[in-house]
Design an enzyme around this catalytic site. Sequence first.
Site, PDB file in Angstrom:
ATOM      1  CD  GLN A  78      -0.771  -2.617  13.922  1.00 27.36           C
ATOM      2  OE1 GLN A  78      -1.833  -3.197  13.719  1.00 27.36           O
ATOM      3  NE2 GLN A  78       0.194  -3.142  14.634  1.00 27.36           N
ATOM      4  CG  PHE A  79       2.756   4.099  12.790  1.00 29.86           C
ATOM      5  CD1 PHE A  79       4.143   4.041  12.860  1.00 29.86           C
ATOM      6  CD2 PHE A  79       2.028   4.224  13.963  1.00 29.86           C
ATOM      7  CE1 PHE A  79       4.792   4.112  14.084  1.00 29.86           C
ATOM      8  CE2 PHE A  79       2.667   4.297  15.183  1.00 29.86           C
ATOM      9  CZ  PHE A  79       4.050   4.236  15.253  1.00 29.86           C
ATOM     10  CB  THR A  80       3.744  -0.770  13.903  1.00 32.74           C
ATOM     11  OG1 THR A  80       2.516  -1.484  14.033  1.00 32.74           O
ATOM     12  CG2 THR A  80       3.861   0.286  14.989  1.00 32.74           C
TER      13      THR A  80
END
Length: 146
Positions: A78-80
């Site tokens: 999850q890059f967010t």
Amino acid sequence: MKVVVQRARNASVTVDDQVVGAIDYGFVLLVGLTHEDTLADVEYCAKKVANLRVFEDAAGKMNKSIQDEAGSILSISQFTLYGDTKKGNRPSFIQAAPPQVAQPLYEQFNQLLRDKYGITVETGVFGAMMNVSFTNVGPTTLMIES
């Protein structure tokens, strides 16, 4: 490296309406990596996840690890987690590692949990649009950062 740890049951992840990973009981991990992360960060976070004592013992105290409980992990990239919301209303993701940096480290993290700690790890699909469904037990949610 940031890892959101959620104690969970009945967790699954789907891609294009197909279940690609599922567990009955253990952790759902949301894993984010930044430009500076190295194998040392991966090793630190894997050790923390494997030994985190957030499962209840017979007295109802959080004294047991996922290894003690023979739980499984559903790990989601999850890059967010590295989204910066300080300016404006649209997050900036410049602190997130690019896929060519993040994916190998994410895969090493999951493999380390499997090989060194003997934990069953299911995953989503790196970089895909995923739908994650689970019951957060407790609820118990913690953040580990290297």
